[in-house]
Write a protein that holds these residues in place. Structure first.
Motif, PDB file in Angstrom:
ATOM      1  N   GLY A  23      96.466  61.789  -6.102  1.00  0.00           N
ATOM      2  CA  GLY A  23      96.510  63.073  -6.793  1.00  0.00           C
ATOM      3  C   GLY A  23      97.358  63.022  -8.053  1.00  0.00           C
ATOM      4  N   GLN A  24      98.490  62.310  -8.022  1.00  0.00           N
ATOM      5  CA  GLN A  24      99.365  62.241  -9.197  1.00  0.00           C
ATOM      6  C   GLN A  24      98.864  61.239 -10.232  1.00  0.00           C
ATOM      7  OE1 GLN A  24     103.206  61.278  -7.617  1.00  0.00           O
ATOM      8  NE2 GLN A  24     103.563  63.334  -6.754  1.00  0.00           N
ATOM      9  N   ARG A  25      98.345  60.097  -9.801  1.00  0.00           N
ATOM     10  CA  ARG A  25      98.014  59.016 -10.716  1.00  0.00           C
ATOM     11  C   ARG A  25      96.594  59.127 -11.272  1.00  0.00           C
ATOM     12  NH1 ARG A  25     101.282  55.325 -13.219  1.00  0.00           N
ATOM     13  NH2 ARG A  25     102.638  55.250 -11.404  1.00  0.00           N
ATOM     14  N   ILE A  26      95.618  59.528 -10.426  1.00  0.00           N
ATOM     15  CA  ILE A  26      94.216  59.567 -10.864  1.00  0.00           C
ATOM     16  C   ILE A  26      93.778  60.989 -11.172  1.00  0.00           C
ATOM     17  CG2 ILE A  26      91.845  59.022 -10.193  1.00  0.00           C
ATOM     18  CD1 ILE A  26      92.962  56.736  -8.529  1.00  0.00           C
ATOM     19  N   GLY A  27      94.107  61.916 -10.303  1.00  0.00           N
ATOM     20  CA  GLY A  27      93.798  63.316 -10.564  1.00  0.00           C
ATOM     21  C   GLY A  27      92.326  63.662 -10.486  1.00  0.00           C
ATOM     22  N   LYS A  28      91.557  63.012  -9.662  1.00  0.00           N
ATOM     23  CA  LYS A  28      90.125  63.287  -9.499  1.00  0.00           C
ATOM     24  C   LYS A  28      89.841  63.558  -8.026  1.00  0.00           C
ATOM     25  CE  LYS A  28      88.682  60.454 -13.417  1.00  0.00           C
ATOM     26  NZ  LYS A  28      88.174  61.603 -14.202  1.00  0.00           N
ATOM     27  N   PRO A  29      88.715  64.222  -7.726  1.00  0.00           N
ATOM     28  CA  PRO A  29      88.369  64.445  -6.310  1.00  0.00           C
ATOM     29  C   PRO A  29      88.235  63.109  -5.576  1.00  0.00           C
ATOM     30  CG  PRO A  29      87.029  65.822  -7.745  1.00  0.00           C
ATOM     31  CD  PRO A  29      87.757  64.885  -8.652  1.00  0.00           C
ATOM     32  N   PHE A  30      88.732  63.085  -4.360  1.00  0.00           N
ATOM     33  CA  PHE A  30      88.716  61.839  -3.600  1.00  0.00           C
ATOM     34  C   PHE A  30      88.562  62.153  -2.120  1.00  0.00           C
ATOM     35  CE2 PHE A  30      93.089  63.220  -3.723  1.00  0.00           C
ATOM     36  CZ  PHE A  30      93.568  62.947  -2.463  1.00  0.00           C
ATOM     37  N   TRP A  31      88.264  61.091  -1.402  1.00  0.00           N
ATOM     38  CA  TRP A  31      88.148  61.174   0.067  1.00  0.00           C
ATOM     39  C   TRP A  31      88.721  59.881   0.645  1.00  0.00           C
ATOM     40  CZ3 TRP A  31      85.306  58.079   3.491  1.00  0.00           C
ATOM     41  CH2 TRP A  31      85.219  58.555   4.822  1.00  0.00           C
ATOM     42  N   ILE A  32      89.512  60.018   1.678  1.00  0.00           N
ATOM     43  CA  ILE A  32      90.170  58.859   2.296  1.00  0.00           C
ATOM     44  C   ILE A  32      89.836  58.833   3.780  1.00  0.00           C
ATOM     45  CG2 ILE A  32      92.381  57.741   2.801  1.00  0.00           C
ATOM     46  CD1 ILE A  32      93.557  58.993   0.394  1.00  0.00           C
ATOM     47  N   ASP A  33      89.572  57.658   4.291  1.00  0.00           N
ATOM     48  CA  ASP A  33      89.360  57.464   5.731  1.00  0.00           C
ATOM     49  C   ASP A  33      90.394  56.447   6.210  1.00  0.00           C
ATOM     50  OD1 ASP A  33      88.487  57.398   8.277  1.00  0.00           O
ATOM     51  OD2 ASP A  33      86.695  56.188   7.889  1.00  0.00           O
ATOM     52  N   THR A  34      91.460  56.975   6.867  1.00  0.00           N
ATOM     53  CA  THR A  34      92.503  56.098   7.445  1.00  0.00           C
ATOM     54  C   THR A  34      92.533  56.180   8.962  1.00  0.00           C
ATOM     55  OG1 THR A  34      94.153  57.853   7.243  1.00  0.00           O
ATOM     56  CG2 THR A  34      93.931  56.345   5.388  1.00  0.00           C
ATOM     57  N   VAL A  35      91.569  56.911   9.542  1.00  0.00           N
ATOM     58  CA  VAL A  35      91.551  57.135  10.987  1.00  0.00           C
ATOM     59  C   VAL A  35      90.845  55.967  11.657  1.00  0.00           C
ATOM     60  CG1 VAL A  35      90.879  58.703  12.833  1.00  0.00           C
ATOM     61  CG2 VAL A  35      91.531  59.599  10.585  1.00  0.00           C
ATOM     62  N   GLY A  36      91.316  55.627  12.831  1.00  0.00           N
ATOM     63  CA  GLY A  36      90.686  54.563  13.593  1.00  0.00           C
ATOM     64  C   GLY A  36      91.552  53.328  13.633  1.00  0.00           C
ATOM     65  N   ARG A  37      91.057  52.317  14.358  1.00  0.00           N
ATOM     66  CA  ARG A  37      91.807  51.084  14.527  1.00  0.00           C
ATOM     67  C   ARG A  37      91.345  49.984  13.567  1.00  0.00           C
ATOM     68  NH1 ARG A  37      92.277  50.494  21.157  1.00  0.00           N
ATOM     69  NH2 ARG A  37      93.322  52.518  21.499  1.00  0.00           N
ATOM     70  N   SER A  38      90.566  50.353  12.564  1.00  0.00           N
ATOM     71  CA  SER A  38      90.090  49.362  11.610  1.00  0.00           C
ATOM     72  C   SER A  38      91.244  48.827  10.781  1.00  0.00           C
ATOM     73  CB  SER A  38      89.035  49.993  10.697  1.00  0.00           C
ATOM     74  OG  SER A  38      88.656  49.090   9.679  1.00  0.00           O
ATOM     75  N   ARG A  39      91.114  47.599  10.332  1.00  0.00           N
ATOM     76  CA  ARG A  39      92.149  46.978   9.512  1.00  0.00           C
ATOM     77  C   ARG A  39      92.004  47.334   8.038  1.00  0.00           C
ATOM     78  NH1 ARG A  39      91.724  41.945   8.970  1.00  0.00           N
ATOM     79  NH2 ARG A  39      89.638  41.632   9.820  1.00  0.00           N
ATOM     80  N   PHE A  40      91.020  48.195   7.729  1.00  0.00           N
ATOM     81  CA  PHE A  40      90.753  48.537   6.338  1.00  0.00           C
ATOM     82  C   PHE A  40      90.876  50.052   6.138  1.00  0.00           C
ATOM     83  CE2 PHE A  40      88.449  44.644   7.230  1.00  0.00           C
ATOM     84  CZ  PHE A  40      88.832  43.823   6.172  1.00  0.00           C
ATOM     85  N   VAL A  41      91.073  50.408   4.865  1.00  0.00           N
ATOM     86  CA  VAL A  41      91.142  51.808   4.459  1.00  0.00           C
ATOM     87  C   VAL A  41      90.034  52.040   3.420  1.00  0.00           C
ATOM     88  CG1 VAL A  41      92.526  53.591   3.341  1.00  0.00           C
ATOM     89  CG2 VAL A  41      93.617  51.936   4.866  1.00  0.00           C
ATOM     90  N   GLU A  42      89.261  53.084   3.614  1.00  0.00           N
ATOM     91  CA  GLU A  42      88.175  53.410   2.684  1.00  0.00           C
ATOM     92  C   GLU A  42      88.604  54.567   1.789  1.00  0.00           C
ATOM     93  OE1 GLU A  42      83.471  54.851   2.621  1.00  0.00           O
ATOM     94  OE2 GLU A  42      84.524  54.511   4.541  1.00  0.00           O
ATOM     95  N   ILE A  43      88.400  54.381   0.480  1.00  0.00           N
ATOM     96  CA  ILE A  43      88.748  55.402  -0.510  1.00  0.00           C
ATOM     97  C   ILE A  43      87.532  55.643  -1.395  1.00  0.00           C
ATOM     98  CG2 ILE A  43      90.320  56.055  -2.392  1.00  0.00           C
ATOM     99  CD1 ILE A  43      92.306  54.007  -1.273  1.00  0.00           C
ATOM    100  N   ARG A  44      87.166  56.898  -1.546  1.00  0.00           N
ATOM    101  CA  ARG A  44      86.057  57.278  -2.431  1.00  0.00           C
ATOM    102  C   ARG A  44      86.595  58.229  -3.500  1.00  0.00           C
ATOM    103  NH1 ARG A  44      80.867  58.425   1.631  1.00  0.00           N
ATOM    104  NH2 ARG A  44      81.134  56.526   2.906  1.00  0.00           N
ATOM    105  N   ILE A  45      86.324  57.877  -4.763  1.00  0.00           N
ATOM    106  CA  ILE A  45      86.795  58.682  -5.886  1.00  0.00           C
ATOM    107  C   ILE A  45      85.573  59.131  -6.690  1.00  0.00           C
ATOM    108  CG2 ILE A  45      88.193  58.713  -7.982  1.00  0.00           C
ATOM    109  CD1 ILE A  45      89.923  56.574  -6.721  1.00  0.00           C
TER     110      ILE A  45
END
Length: 464
Positions: free
Chosen positions: A142-164
């Motif tokens: 929110g501070q650095r990019i300032g565009k709509p985004f979606w984050i998926d950090t839920v679950g036991r996956s070793r990865f984080v998904e970010i959509r901007i």
């Protein structure tokens, strides 16, 4: 706390300190009721409580300061790299399939990036309340990019998904969770708690070894106070505990030696006096059956009876061993002996009758109480009870009783309250003194109270 409370009691308190002292006393009383009473438990709390408090402070500081600070810096670094890619996408021309951006993200940034056609972002998923990754990443994007985004950090996956969401496309980023937060924090916690647990266990083992001599000393002192044999007791433990144990052993030896010397002396006195009384009886037998000789025989019998009472009071029956005794049968024996003497005595017992006592001395104690009741009353009731580790025996009579202010005096040796009871009866004034002495030798005591029958109640209470 007791010393601090006594200090404040001696020092005059000003008006502002009085409410604080009232609160302090309430807290002190509450802590006394809540805190355990055993030495081992209290010492355990003294050791464990500071460790728990220290670990709680360290965990709070680590999780709140170090862990969040490191996670924030790592999240900001990932977001800066994503922001650089977003800047390149929006300000520089790209190839149709965005191959250069994907190669740059894979080789230089260690991420997987794809650019997809523009579409609505998925709805936000429920987040854990204490999700540090989601909080830090969301704040940084929110501070650095300032565009709509979606984050998926839920679950036991070793990865984080970010959509901007860009102007005409969606930037989809996959990065490792270890890049966005301090993933090795649990190692610190595991080492801290496991080390503390091992140290607490070791401390408990050493503490138990230090407490055991104190417990043995307390048990030996209690057994000796109850007149029970103290076997295989020796000084052990810390220096102070050893000193206390050696002092107890010396005290026990002195008391036992004194009792032995007194018993030996009394045996000699008893033998000499009984010899003289026997000669007096023989001389009276030769005098015939005159009125004067009959009166002298009564005096000799009374002297013999008083001598037996004196010797019993002085010796205290200390040589008798403790044995398992059926109290209900003992009370029945007292009832039968009283009936043979023509007295009205009723006995009753409640609870488990098998107890460990000195049978002969206890029978003498109860016999003295029953005899006193029969001497000064017409009816005597004896109730025995074993409950919660205590033996309670009450002896009630319907006699004149003893005034409350004279009851403690009645236990004095050679002191008689015949003016209040019965002038026609003779005695040595040792019945109650011997009974209390026997009760205290068993670790209990004897009390005089008002009887529901209107006379006197003698209540014997000793540990079972």
């Amino acid at each position: 706390m007791a010393r601090l409370d006594s200090f404040f009691r001696r020092v005059p308190l000003t008006v502002p300190l009085k409410p604080l002292m009232a609160v302090y006393r309430q807290v002190a009383r509450l802590m006394y009721r809540v805190m355990p009473k055993g030495l081992f438990t209290r010492t355990f709390l003294i050791i464990v409580a500071p460790i728990v408090i220290l670990q709680s402070v360290l965990v709070f500081v680590f999780m709140e300061r170090h862990y969040q600070l490191v996670s924030r810096r790592m999240s900001e670094a990932v977001v800066r790299e994503i922001a650089a890619v977003v800047y390149v996408l929006e300000n520089y021309p790209q190839d149709p399939d965005y191959a250069n951006i994907e190669e740059l993200a894979s080789r230089a940034l260690g991420m997987s990036m794809t650019v997809t056609p523009l579409e609505p972002l998925p709805p936000p998923t429920p987040k854990p309340f204490f999700d540090v990754i989601d909080q830090e990443l969301s704040q940084a994007i929110g501070q650095r990019i300032g565009k709509p985004f979606w984050i998926d950090t839920v679950g036991r996956s070793r990865f984080v998904e970010i959509r901007i969401q860009l102007k005409d496309s969606i930037l989809r980023v996959f990065t490792r969770r270890s890049q966005t937060y301090a993933s090795n924090s649990h190692i610190f916690l595991v080492w801290m708690f496991s080390t503390s647990l091992v140290l607490v266990i070791i401390a408990l083992l050493f503490l138990r070894n230090q407490i055991r001599p104190i417990v043995r000393l307390a048990n030996a002192a209690e057994a000796f106070g109850r007149g029970r044999p103290v076997e295989n007791f020796r000084a052990s433990g810390a220096r102070e505990v050893r000193q206390a144990s050696l002092a107890f052993i010396d005290m026990r030896r002195r008391i036992e030696r004194q009792i032995e010397q007194r018993t030996t002396m009394l045996a000699g006195v008893s033998h000499d006096l009984r010899t003289i009384l026997t000669r007096l009886r023989l001389q009276l037998a030769f005098l015939g059956g005159s009125q004067e000789s009959e009166a002298m025989r009564k005096d000799v019998d009374e002297m013999s009876h008083m001598l037996e009472d004196y010797l019993a009071f002085a010796s205290g029956d200390g040589d008798e061993d403790i044995q398992k005794t059926d109290l209900s049968l003992l009370l029945e024996e007292l009832e039968e002996e009283a009936e043979i003497s023509g007295h009205d005595v009723r006995t009753r017992f409640e609870g488990s009758p098998e107890v460990e006592i000195r049978r002969l001395s206890m029978k003498r104690c109860l016999s003295n109480l029953v005899t006193n009741g029969c001497k000064y009353g017409n009816r005597v009731e004896v109730l025995g009870r074993v409950d919660r580790g205590w033996i309670t025996i009450t002896v009630d009579d319907d006699g004149p009783g003893i005034p409350e202010d004279q009851r403690e005096i009645a236990f004095r040796a050679f002191h008689r309250l015949d003016l209040a009871r019965n002038m026609d009866e003779t005695g040595s004034g040792l019945g109650l003194a011997i009974a209390r002495d026997i009760a205290r030798a068993h670790g209990g005591d004897l009390y005089l109270e008002d009887s529901p029958m209107g006379g006197l109640r003698a209540r014997l209470r000793i540990p079972a």
